[in-house]
Motif scaffolding. Sequence first.
Motif, short mmCIF file in Angstrom:
data_model
loop_
_atom_site.label_atom_id
_atom_site.label_comp_id
_atom_site.label_asym_id
_atom_site.label_seq_id
_atom_site.Cartn_x
_atom_site.Cartn_y
_atom_site.Cartn_z
N GLY A 6 -29.19 99.29 42.92
CA GLY A 6 -28.47 99.01 41.66
C GLY A 6 -27.74 97.68 41.66
N LYS A 7 -27.64 97.00 42.82
CA LYS A 7 -26.90 95.73 42.82
C LYS A 7 -27.69 94.64 42.10
CE LYS A 7 -26.47 95.56 47.47
NZ LYS A 7 -26.13 95.07 48.82
N THR A 8 -27.00 93.55 41.73
CA THR A 8 -27.67 92.49 40.98
C THR A 8 -28.68 91.75 41.87
OG1 THR A 8 -26.06 90.81 41.63
CG2 THR A 8 -25.52 92.10 39.67
N ILE A 9 -29.58 91.03 41.25
CA ILE A 9 -30.60 90.30 42.03
C ILE A 9 -29.96 89.25 42.95
CG2 ILE A 9 -32.55 88.67 41.85
CD1 ILE A 9 -33.54 91.45 41.37
N PRO A 10 -29.01 88.42 42.47
CA PRO A 10 -28.41 87.45 43.42
C PRO A 10 -27.73 88.14 44.59
CG PRO A 10 -27.81 86.90 41.15
CD PRO A 10 -28.53 88.21 41.09
N ASP A 11 -27.12 89.29 44.32
CA ASP A 11 -26.46 90.03 45.39
C ASP A 11 -27.50 90.64 46.35
OD1 ASP A 11 -23.98 90.67 46.43
OD2 ASP A 11 -23.98 92.68 45.55
#
Length: 499
Positions: free
Chosen positions: A92-97
């Motif tokens: 569920g984390k963002t792509i950059p993360d």
Amino acid sequence: MQELTHWIDGKHVKGGSGRFADVFNPATGEVQAKAPLASKAELDAAVASAAEAQVKWGATNPQRRARVLMELVRLINRDMDKLAEALSREHGKTIPDAKGDVQRGLEVVEFCIGAPHLLKGEFTDSAGPGIDMYSMRQPLGVVAGITPFNFPAMIPMWKFAPALACGNAFILKPSERDPSVPLMLAELLKEAGLPDGLLQVVNGDKEAVDAILDNETIQAIGFVGSTPIAEYIYGRGCSNGKRVQCFGGAKNHMIVMPDADMDQAADALVGAGYGAAGERCMAISVAVPVGEKTADALIEKLVPRIEKLKIAPYTAGADVDYGPLVTGEAKKRVLGLVESGIKQGAKLVVDGRDFSLQGYEDGFFVGPHLFDNVTPEMDIYKQEIFGPVLSQVRAGSYEEALKLAMDNEYGNGTAIFTRDGDTARDFSNRVNVGMIGVNVPIPVPLAYHTFGGWKKSGFGDLNQHGPDAFRFYTRTKTVTSRWPSGLKEGGEFHFKAMD
Ligand code: NAD
């Protein structure tokens, strides 16, 4: 529905136990895959073939082993987008993360390419007449890693890269909540030239973990996860005679001194408190401003920043600040703790309880929360929340702030924001926490240093990655050899001093 597999002897293998765990799409709440949960027999079989494969690998020269990791670096960079997408889809984390998650693991793989240098032994020439003494680092054999859901790329790499570089075979038991990336990494290792059997990915739950703890072939276990499980694994693993290192939960404090740059401190707190929805062991969950004026100024700076956060699925664009929590259960737990904070008298300054996202009503999103006037007796202070909830505890003085961090049972990370070098230095020297940031909110050490917390955040003697990892995954053997010149001496019956 996709049925995930184990990775055994260089190929995908279907689960044989008949037991599965649901893997959710955290943005929608739907079950998107099922992960097999290994039985003890499946785990033991994976270990037995790993033990066979390890013999040749352990005798392969370190430079050749390092070359496999060198190629792995290239392949991970090639597949970075694919890995990040798979990671975000399950976590569920963002792509950059997600890319950061892969990148921080990759850096440890890069460090491990230095294995030939790191494994060089020690040598004493002429320790006595005709006597040389040398110490070498030998692999342990088969070792295992049990990893958490919140860094499904980074932490498996922190474990398997040094273990393999040292000549061991590695059994990886990743989190059953997001097991796809570890399986993809195993495929890449095969493509990079790792012989079959040396990395076995065995998906599972407590049954597989207990089988690891009791398996007599496994020599060492590295664990990362919550503190109660860390304590359990450390206790049972050690009593079974294994080398064990366990890294647990956290409650990281950020001290804000009156002379700090308040904008910088507020920016840092928002990123470190709400990034990855607070699901980081190095997240800042407690802000400790020193003095009432500092506390009021900080709240004033924090509120507009928090209200601007964009909470959405990773697919909603590059400007998403954080996504959903990993499961519905995690969401329920976090919201329950928020209620307890209100009941126990903390002031809820930013209330994220009503947060809802159109089209994603069943997703595991939690809006950001900010509590002020939190005290050490409250559950929101005592427990690791692991969600987008920041607590502010007001301290009357620097000593009071320092004592707060020191009295906390966890000791993973902490930070101080100040313009005063003397205060920063005093704090860094005195605080009983493993990783310290000075005007740096998330002080995760780079690959060539080591990572580890104190108190209830870390169990065992050696840290993760850096030179410690090469100590953890090897044992030392010391050889004393004598090639006498001249006449042979008779037998000796006492310890001989070198002269
Ligand atoms: P968790 O403890 O629930 O699970 C970690 C691993 O243990 C998983 O592989 C899981 O399958 C296994 N496990 C779970 N319950 C078990 C049981 N009863 N018996 C045996 N094994 C069991 O942790 P999580 O929710 O996946 O991860 C979040 C936690 O990890 C947080 O507490 C976080 O602070 C911590 N963490 C710590 C670090 C660190 O370096 N200190 C890094 C990342 C995460």
